[in-house]
Design an enzyme around this catalytic site. Structure first.
Site, mmCIF file in Angstrom:
data_model
loop_
_atom_site.group_PDB
_atom_site.id
_atom_site.type_symbol
_atom_site.label_atom_id
_atom_site.label_comp_id
_atom_site.label_asym_id
_atom_site.label_seq_id
_atom_site.Cartn_x
_atom_site.Cartn_y
_atom_site.Cartn_z
ATOM 1 N N ARG A 20 -0.678 0.184 0.347
ATOM 2 C CA ARG A 20 -0.486 0.332 -1.025
ATOM 3 C C ARG A 20 0.711 0.824 -1.789
ATOM 4 O O ARG A 20 1.355 0.604 -2.789
ATOM 5 C CB ARG A 20 -1.908 0.570 -1.454
ATOM 6 C CG ARG A 20 -2.985 -0.279 -1.522
ATOM 7 C CD ARG A 20 -4.497 0.245 -1.635
ATOM 8 N NE ARG A 20 -4.723 1.480 -0.871
ATOM 9 C CZ ARG A 20 -5.228 2.816 -1.416
ATOM 10 N NH1 ARG A 20 -5.743 2.585 -2.624
ATOM 11 N NH2 ARG A 20 -5.468 3.726 -0.666
ATOM 12 N N ASN A 38 -7.189 -1.605 -2.116
ATOM 13 C CA ASN A 38 -8.160 -2.175 -0.850
ATOM 14 C C ASN A 38 -9.411 -2.860 -1.108
ATOM 15 O O ASN A 38 -10.134 -2.508 -1.971
ATOM 16 C CB ASN A 38 -8.486 -0.782 0.215
ATOM 17 C CG ASN A 38 -7.480 -0.316 0.882
ATOM 18 O OD1 ASN A 38 -6.286 -0.905 1.043
ATOM 19 N ND2 ASN A 38 -7.362 1.033 1.154
#
Length: 90
Positions: A20, A38
């Site tokens: 990320r 996520n």
């Protein structure tokens, strides 16, 4: 300039490997807004909004990801939504 938005769902070893944060860095380098989150099923959802060629460059990068990631699939879908004001991690 009209902003485009695209959502990508990245499958593989993509959680717990800095995916990320690395995605945010790539997106910001390209001047894009959106998010990287996520998901409960082990995937990462990425929203990219901005100039279409910049989005394409980041999507190509998603297939590789950061060094520790092992990407097996990237599924993309274009969206007509109001872009967020920044790039956020979720």
């Amino acid at each position: 300039m009209h902003e485009h938005c695209l959502k990508a769902w990245v499958t593989g070893r993509v959680q717990g490997v800095g995916f990320r944060a690395a995605t945010r860095d790539q997106a910001l380098r390209e001047g894009l807004k959106g998010h990287a989150r996520n998901l409960g099923d082990g995937r990462v959802e990425v929203l990219l909004c901005g100039e279409s060629t910049a989005i394409d460059r980041v999507v190509r990068w998603l297939w590789q990801g950061p060094p520790a990631a092992r990407v097996t699939h990237v599924e993309c879908e274009k969206f007509d939504i109001t872009p967020p004001n920044a790039f956020e991690l979720g």
